[in-house]
Design a protein around this motif. Sequence first.
Motif, PDB file in Angstrom:
ATOM      1  N   CYS A  23       0.833  -1.206   0.000  1.00  0.00           N
ATOM      2  CA  CYS A  23       0.000   0.000   0.000  1.00  0.00           C
ATOM      3  C   CYS A  23       0.865   1.252   0.000  1.00  0.00           C
ATOM      4  O   CYS A  23       0.602   2.207  -0.744  1.00  0.00           O
ATOM      5  CB  CYS A  23      -0.920   0.008   1.227  1.00  0.00           C
ATOM      6  N   GLU A  24       1.894   1.242   0.836  1.00  0.00           N
ATOM      7  CA  GLU A  24       2.783   2.409   0.890  1.00  0.00           C
ATOM      8  C   GLU A  24       3.518   2.591  -0.429  1.00  0.00           C
ATOM      9  O   GLU A  24       3.643   3.719  -0.927  1.00  0.00           O
ATOM     10  CB  GLU A  24       3.774   2.270   2.037  1.00  0.00           C
ATOM     11  N   ALA A  25       4.011   1.500  -0.996  1.00  0.00           N
ATOM     12  CA  ALA A  25       4.743   1.603  -2.258  1.00  0.00           C
ATOM     13  C   ALA A  25       3.844   2.151  -3.364  1.00  0.00           C
ATOM     14  O   ALA A  25       4.232   3.069  -4.108  1.00  0.00           O
ATOM     15  CB  ALA A  25       5.291   0.234  -2.649  1.00  0.00           C
ATOM     16  N   LEU A  26       2.653   1.616  -3.505  1.00  0.00           N
ATOM     17  CA  LEU A  26       1.754   2.038  -4.573  1.00  0.00           C
ATOM     18  C   LEU A  26       1.311   3.486  -4.397  1.00  0.00           C
ATOM     19  O   LEU A  26       1.272   4.269  -5.349  1.00  0.00           O
ATOM     20  CB  LEU A  26       0.523   1.128  -4.618  1.00  0.00           C
ATOM     21  N   SER A  27       0.963   3.835  -3.149  1.00  0.00           N
ATOM     22  CA  SER A  27       0.421   5.164  -2.892  1.00  0.00           C
ATOM     23  C   SER A  27       1.493   6.239  -2.842  1.00  0.00           C
ATOM     24  O   SER A  27       1.382   7.294  -3.487  1.00  0.00           O
ATOM     25  CB  SER A  27      -0.351   5.144  -1.574  1.00  0.00           C
ATOM     26  N   ASP A  28       2.575   5.963  -2.105  1.00  0.00           N
ATOM     27  CA  ASP A  28       3.580   6.992  -1.863  1.00  0.00           C
ATOM     28  C   ASP A  28       4.555   7.141  -3.028  1.00  0.00           C
ATOM     29  O   ASP A  28       4.901   8.255  -3.425  1.00  0.00           O
ATOM     30  CB  ASP A  28       4.349   6.654  -0.577  1.00  0.00           C
ATOM     31  N   GLY A  88       1.806   7.224  -6.507  1.00  0.00           N
ATOM     32  CA  GLY A  88       0.601   8.032  -6.488  1.00  0.00           C
ATOM     33  C   GLY A  88      -0.654   7.313  -6.935  1.00  0.00           C
ATOM     34  O   GLY A  88      -1.583   7.932  -7.473  1.00  0.00           O
ATOM     35  N   ILE A  89      -0.725   6.015  -6.717  1.00  0.00           N
ATOM     36  CA  ILE A  89      -1.874   5.208  -7.144  1.00  0.00           C
ATOM     37  C   ILE A  89      -2.921   5.180  -6.032  1.00  0.00           C
ATOM     38  O   ILE A  89      -2.600   4.932  -4.872  1.00  0.00           O
ATOM     39  CB  ILE A  89      -1.426   3.772  -7.489  1.00  0.00           C
ATOM     40  N   ASP A  90      -4.180   5.425  -6.375  1.00  0.00           N
ATOM     41  CA  ASP A  90      -5.273   5.286  -5.405  1.00  0.00           C
ATOM     42  C   ASP A  90      -5.326   3.827  -4.937  1.00  0.00           C
ATOM     43  O   ASP A  90      -5.470   2.913  -5.756  1.00  0.00           O
ATOM     44  CB  ASP A  90      -6.606   5.680  -6.039  1.00  0.00           C
ATOM     45  N   THR A  91      -5.231   3.619  -3.626  1.00  0.00           N
ATOM     46  CA  THR A  91      -5.049   2.273  -3.094  1.00  0.00           C
ATOM     47  C   THR A  91      -6.064   1.988  -2.000  1.00  0.00           C
ATOM     48  O   THR A  91      -6.329   2.839  -1.143  1.00  0.00           O
ATOM     49  CB  THR A  91      -3.621   2.120  -2.521  1.00  0.00           C
ATOM     50  N   THR A  92      -6.623   0.789  -2.026  1.00  0.00           N
ATOM     51  CA  THR A  92      -7.549   0.327  -0.997  1.00  0.00           C
ATOM     52  C   THR A  92      -7.001  -0.939  -0.364  1.00  0.00           C
ATOM     53  O   THR A  92      -6.592  -1.867  -1.074  1.00  0.00           O
ATOM     54  CB  THR A  92      -8.941   0.031  -1.586  1.00  0.00           C
ATOM     55  N   VAL A 112      -8.986   2.109   3.961  1.00  0.00           N
ATOM     56  CA  VAL A 112      -8.884   0.854   4.712  1.00  0.00           C
ATOM     57  C   VAL A 112     -10.288   0.322   4.990  1.00  0.00           C
ATOM     58  O   VAL A 112     -11.126   1.024   5.566  1.00  0.00           O
ATOM     59  CB  VAL A 112      -8.121   1.050   6.038  1.00  0.00           C
ATOM     60  N   LEU A 113     -10.545  -0.913   4.565  1.00  0.00           N
ATOM     61  CA  LEU A 113     -11.815  -1.584   4.823  1.00  0.00           C
ATOM     62  C   LEU A 113     -11.550  -2.746   5.771  1.00  0.00           C
ATOM     63  O   LEU A 113     -10.832  -3.691   5.417  1.00  0.00           O
ATOM     64  CB  LEU A 113     -12.441  -2.091   3.524  1.00  0.00           C
ATOM     65  N   LEU A 114     -12.127  -2.686   6.977  1.00  0.00           N
ATOM     66  CA  LEU A 114     -11.918  -3.726   7.979  1.00  0.00           C
ATOM     67  C   LEU A 114     -13.120  -4.669   8.029  1.00  0.00           C
ATOM     68  O   LEU A 114     -14.233  -4.302   7.632  1.00  0.00           O
ATOM     69  CB  LEU A 114     -11.700  -3.098   9.352  1.00  0.00           C
ATOM     70  N   ALA A 115     -12.886  -5.873   8.538  1.00  0.00           N
ATOM     71  CA  ALA A 115     -13.940  -6.888   8.650  1.00  0.00           C
ATOM     72  C   ALA A 115     -14.656  -7.058   7.309  1.00  0.00           C
ATOM     73  O   ALA A 115     -15.876  -7.196   7.248  1.00  0.00           O
ATOM     74  CB  ALA A 115     -14.937  -6.520   9.753  1.00  0.00           C
ATOM     75  N   GLU A 116     -13.880  -7.063   6.243  1.00  0.00           N
ATOM     76  CA  GLU A 116     -14.412  -7.148   4.888  1.00  0.00           C
ATOM     77  C   GLU A 116     -13.758  -8.315   4.151  1.00  0.00           C
ATOM     78  O   GLU A 116     -12.610  -8.680   4.425  1.00  0.00           O
ATOM     79  CB  GLU A 116     -14.143  -5.836   4.151  1.00  0.00           C
ATOM     80  N   THR A 117     -14.490  -8.919   3.237  1.00  0.00           N
ATOM     81  CA  THR A 117     -13.956 -10.046   2.470  1.00  0.00           C
ATOM     82  C   THR A 117     -14.178  -9.824   0.985  1.00  0.00           C
ATOM     83  O   THR A 117     -15.155  -9.199   0.568  1.00  0.00           O
ATOM     84  CB  THR A 117     -14.633 -11.375   2.882  1.00  0.00           C
ATOM     85  N   VAL A 118     -13.253 -10.343   0.205  1.00  0.00           N
ATOM     86  CA  VAL A 118     -13.371 -10.310  -1.256  1.00  0.00           C
ATOM     87  C   VAL A 118     -14.141 -11.546  -1.698  1.00  0.00           C
ATOM     88  O   VAL A 118     -13.808 -12.669  -1.321  1.00  0.00           O
ATOM     89  CB  VAL A 118     -11.970 -10.280  -1.906  1.00  0.00           C
ATOM     90  N   THR A 119     -15.167 -11.326  -2.499  1.00  0.00           N
ATOM     91  CA  THR A 119     -15.982 -12.444  -2.974  1.00  0.00           C
ATOM     92  C   THR A 119     -15.746 -12.770  -4.442  1.00  0.00           C
ATOM     93  O   THR A 119     -16.163 -13.826  -4.916  1.00  0.00           O
ATOM     94  CB  THR A 119     -17.479 -12.136  -2.773  1.00  0.00           C
TER      95      THR A 119
END
Length: 283
Positions: free
Chosen positions: A8-13, A16-20, A52-59
């Motif tokens: 996340c840090e590498a992509l964003s910082d 400059g990529i929007d990162t979730t 940051v999305l917590l208590a979330e799952t990818v379906t």
Amino acid sequence: GAIGIEMCEALSDLWGIDTTLIEMAPQILPQALGSDFARVAQHELEKNGVKVLLAETVTGIKGDDSGRVRAVRTKGAGEIPCDLVIFAAGARPATQLARDAGLATGRFGGILVDARMRTSDPNIYAGGDCVELRHLVSGHTVHLPLGSLANRAGRVIGSNVTGGDARFEGVVGSFVIKVFGLGVARAGLTEAQARDAGFDPAYAIVPTTDKAHFYPGAKMLYFKLIADRKSRRVLGVEAICENGDAAKARVDAVAALLPHRATVEDVSNLEVAYAPPFAQAMD
């Protein structure tokens, strides 16, 4: 986990990529930090533009006709448009070969070894990400796929297979990570891990500074000590500071004591080097 946060840090910082960041646990770094220090690290991510999305799952993953990813489907947050998906959901030891050979494995599927890194067959040694090691605070075996531990295990194995008698007694789970402008470090057990191990944990959080408070450039350092309520045995330590070296140094000092069943008094009277540019007089 750590790899997800570092990406996340590498992509964003850097780019400059929007990162979730999608985390299925109710906090980030659930195996490394208590929920309070995890929230500090999460705030640092969000302050730097990471959602940051917590208590979330990818379906599911949605692609287009050319085979490129276009979105991630989640259980609660719906569909998130994206161009790149990085899975960093942890690792499991690949030990089917060991099981087929009849070697004993542990609760996480890793190969069980003794202090000389021998498996249940004394003629076979194992080390690195495929083994479980004894945690010197909880007494249970743990799976910690870290390069630092793999290097130590490799040295022990190399010595023993050439006639030596080296030993690697176990681990205390020392860990450090850079989260944008913060250094985050820990060793031992979190409160939740301590309860699971049968302890009755209590903790104190000490806000202090990384050097003498009057010294120019002093940064706030937050230090947590976790101990058993009855025996006062120290079970774990966590630290967060803009000066990552300072957070790591404090954690390393306590980590060295954890295998020896140190008490709160032992830590409070621990002699460490002092000079105003580097530490507090009562550090």
